[in-house]
Scaffold this active site. Structure first.
Site, PDB file in Angstrom:
ATOM      1  N   ALA A 117      24.865 -56.104 -23.153  1.00 46.84           N
ATOM      2  CA  ALA A 117      24.589 -56.797 -21.895  1.00 46.84           C
ATOM      3  C   ALA A 117      23.122 -57.189 -21.856  1.00 46.84           C
ATOM      4  CB  ALA A 117      24.933 -55.916 -20.696  1.00 46.84           C
TER       5      ALA A 117
ATOM      6  N   CYS B 197      15.560 -52.381 -17.887  1.00 44.18           N
ATOM      7  CA  CYS B 197      15.477 -52.515 -16.428  1.00 44.18           C
ATOM      8  C   CYS B 197      16.845 -52.666 -15.774  1.00 44.18           C
ATOM      9  CB  CYS B 197      14.587 -53.705 -16.073  1.00 44.18           C
ATOM     10  SG  CYS B 197      14.447 -54.016 -14.299  1.00 44.18           S
TER      11      CYS B 197
ATOM     12  N   SER C 100      10.131 -51.113 -24.101  1.00 40.90           N
ATOM     13  CA  SER C 100       9.661 -49.756 -24.409  1.00 40.90           C
ATOM     14  C   SER C 100      10.827 -48.789 -24.527  1.00 40.90           C
ATOM     15  CB  SER C 100       8.700 -49.273 -23.316  1.00 40.90           C
ATOM     16  OG  SER C 100       9.344 -49.285 -22.050  1.00 40.90           O
TER      17      SER C 100
ATOM     18  N   LEU D 126      10.002 -38.603 -10.369  1.00 48.13           N
ATOM     19  CA  LEU D 126      10.093 -38.385  -8.914  1.00 48.13           C
ATOM     20  C   LEU D 126      11.249 -39.150  -8.301  1.00 48.13           C
ATOM     21  CD1 LEU D 126       6.302 -38.425  -7.960  1.00 48.13           C
ATOM     22  CD2 LEU D 126       7.776 -36.449  -8.416  1.00 48.13           C
TER      23      LEU D 126
ATOM     24  N   VAL E 283       5.699 -27.944 -20.636  1.00 45.38           N
ATOM     25  CA  VAL E 283       6.924 -27.350 -21.168  1.00 45.38           C
ATOM     26  C   VAL E 283       6.773 -27.240 -22.673  1.00 45.38           C
ATOM     27  CG1 VAL E 283       9.389 -27.715 -21.558  1.00 45.38           C
ATOM     28  CG2 VAL E 283       8.408 -28.166 -19.308  1.00 45.38           C
TER      29      VAL E 283
ATOM     30  N   MET F  67       3.499 -50.650 -17.546  1.00 49.05           N
ATOM     31  CA  MET F  67       4.873 -50.898 -17.995  1.00 49.05           C
ATOM     32  C   MET F  67       5.758 -51.132 -16.779  1.00 49.05           C
ATOM     33  SD  MET F  67       5.351 -48.338 -21.248  1.00 49.05           S
ATOM     34  CE  MET F  67       4.633 -48.753 -22.839  1.00 49.05           C
ATOM     35  N   LEU F  68       5.646 -52.337 -16.246  1.00 50.47           N
ATOM     36  CA  LEU F  68       6.385 -52.721 -15.043  1.00 50.47           C
ATOM     37  C   LEU F  68       7.184 -53.984 -15.332  1.00 50.47           C
ATOM     38  CD1 LEU F  68       3.510 -52.243 -12.442  1.00 50.47           C
ATOM     39  CD2 LEU F  68       5.504 -50.744 -12.757  1.00 50.47           C
TER      40      LEU F  68
ATOM     41  N   HIS G  65       6.591 -58.208  16.610  1.00 51.76           N
ATOM     42  CA  HIS G  65       6.678 -56.882  17.228  1.00 51.76           C
ATOM     43  C   HIS G  65       8.091 -56.658  17.756  1.00 51.76           C
ATOM     44  CE1 HIS G  65       5.530 -53.342  19.569  1.00 51.76           C
ATOM     45  NE2 HIS G  65       6.222 -53.859  20.574  1.00 51.76           N
TER      46      HIS G  65
END
Length: 463
Positions: free
Chosen positions: A38, A43, A142, A183, A234, A316-317, A442
């Site tokens: 695909a 991303c 990446s 996160l 770790v 890396m965006l 507003h």
């Protein structure tokens, strides 16, 4: 018999597919080489899109659990069906990747399936096909960075790819790395019931982010149930009958602590994916981190070969790669293309979201730049109060002498959307006064941006 093109793009991630589409729109004959089944690269297939689908679903689940009762909405105790959750995520992926396939057909771009190897300048081998081209663009993206000695099996020790397709909610999730990916995925499974522990080598999470934002965000995540082992590393993951035993020790060295987990997510970053491209065949120069070295026009040291996205220097965006892909396509078609690297936003899609663009206070201080800072909390924003989304604030940093906006940092609901107002202002060299004097609808969360701008050199109305 070789196939002849004006441009061959290797890699169909965000940078590659946008480069291919824009080049085709500008009249070039384009082929795009992609080995996945695909289009869309990391991303769309195992990154931005699937993670956002899971973040959205898990946030709604958490709202149904914790927020609905306070609004007078009784839906009983919500339950999670992980199989259907993953199917929902897969549907989002399928819709987006098929959309890119449609755009390729619409713009007469040939998708050449397979792995591309550069045999010589202007020659790309894909299986038994030889593509001849005037220009080659390396857009291979990446890959996951790995911890030495720790094997990723994508079942109990997973990368971001495996964390997007777990078949059940882990009781204990240990995340190695306190960056964006760790996160976000920690938030997904934490909302669904996992006990999340984050082990970060550095003293703080989100390295490079504004310090005040990081401090507040850490506090919020702890309130949500996250546990942090900062300044720690770790060293070993051992599989046992009851799960995983993880050896953690101080980053500087010291006594080892054993933590138990059901799933370990390795999210320590990503590395440029340039192996197998045949760069050695043509002598394309790479740096110590394997990234392709390019000039300001994305050109390598070899004529006719260019590189964009995660394989070159820079954040890396996906959207950074997209801008580079379009700019390069415009240049190759004889037009003028440009990327403003000073105004590239970054977003953490947790709840609340974290977004930033431009310089942090730490960077301005290090550079000796004098600045004014204006801050406005969402606790004083009418829409945030009504929605009970009052965590966070907007902070604007502006040059002390000229008032030109140098950086904007937001933690709060919809921060990823709000940051774009700052991007537009900064792209046009706007000042904090420019924003402060604009009329904002507003009640909206965006009014916090206006009031933060007012606070840069004066006093906001609602504080």
């Amino acid at each position: 018999m070789a196939d002849s093109f004006d441009l061959v793009v290797i890699g169909a991630g965000p940078g590659g597919y946008e480069c291919a589409i824009k080049a085709a729109q500008l009249g070039l004959k384009v082929a795009c080489v992609e080995k996945r089944d695909a289009l869309g690269g990391t991303c769309l297939n195992v990154g931005c899109i699937p993670s956002k689908a899971l973040l959205h679903a898990s946030e709604l689940f958490a709202e149904a659990q914790h927020a609905f009762p306070g609004m007078g909405i009784d839906v009983g105790t919500p339950k999670i069906d992980v199989k259907k959750l993953i199917a929902f995520k897969d549907e989002a992926v399928d819709g987006n990747t098929k959309g890119i396939e449609f755009l390729f057909k619409k713009n007469k771009i040939e998708w050449v399936k397979g792995e591309g190897v550069i045999k010589a300048p202007g020659k790309v081998q894909v299986g038994d096909r030889l593509l001849e081209t005037k220009n080659i663009v390396i857009a291979t993206g990446s890959d996951v960075a790995r911890l030495p000695g720790i094997e990723i099996d994508e079942k109990t020790v997973v990368s971001s790819t495996g964390a997007l397709k777990l078949d059940k909610v882990p009781g204990r999730l240990l995340v190695v790395g306190g960056g964006v990916i760790g996160l976000e995925l920690g938030s997904v499974w934490g909302r669904l019931g996992a006990k999340v522990t984050v082990v970060e080598f550095l003293p703080d999470i989100l390295p490079g982010m504004d310090g005040e934002v990081v401090k507040n965000f850490t506090r919020i995540l702890k309130k949500q149930g996250f546990e942090f082992k900062l300044g720690s590393k770790v060293t070993k993951v051992e599989k046992t009958k009851s799960g995983l035993k993880v050896s953690v020790e101080p980053a500087a060295g010291g006594e080892t602590q054993i933590l138990e987990a059901d799933v370990v997510l390795v999210a320590i970053g990503r590395v440029a994916y340039t192996g197998g491209l045949g760069l050695e065949n043509v002598g394309v120069t790479t740096d110590k981190r394997g990234r392709v070295e390019v000039d300001q026009h994305f050109k390598t040291n070899v004529d006719g070969i260019y590189a964009i996205g995660d394989v070159i220097v820079g954040p890396m965006l996906a959207h950074k790669a997209m801008e580079e892909g379009v700019a390069l396509a415009e240049q190759l078609a004889g037009h003028w293309g440009h990327v403003n690297y000073d105004v590239i936003p970054g977003v953490v899609y947790t709840a609340p979201e974290v977004a930033s663009v431009g310089k942090t206070e730490e960077q301005l201080k290090a550079d000796g730049v004098e600045y004014n800072a204006g801050k406005f909390p969402f606790t004083a924003n009418g829409r945030a109060k009504a929605n009970k989304t009052t965590e966070g604030f907007v902070k604007i940093l502006a040059d002390k002498a000229t008032d030109r906006i140098l950086g904007v940092h937001i933690i709060g609901a919809n921060a990823g959307e709000l940051i774009q107002e700052a991007v537009v202002a900064m792209e046009f060299s706007g000042s904090s006064e420019d924003i402060a004097r604009m009329c904002f609808a507003h009640p909206t969360l965006s009014e916090a941006v206006k009031e933060a701008a007012q606070a840069v050199t004066g006093v906001p109305i609602h504080m």
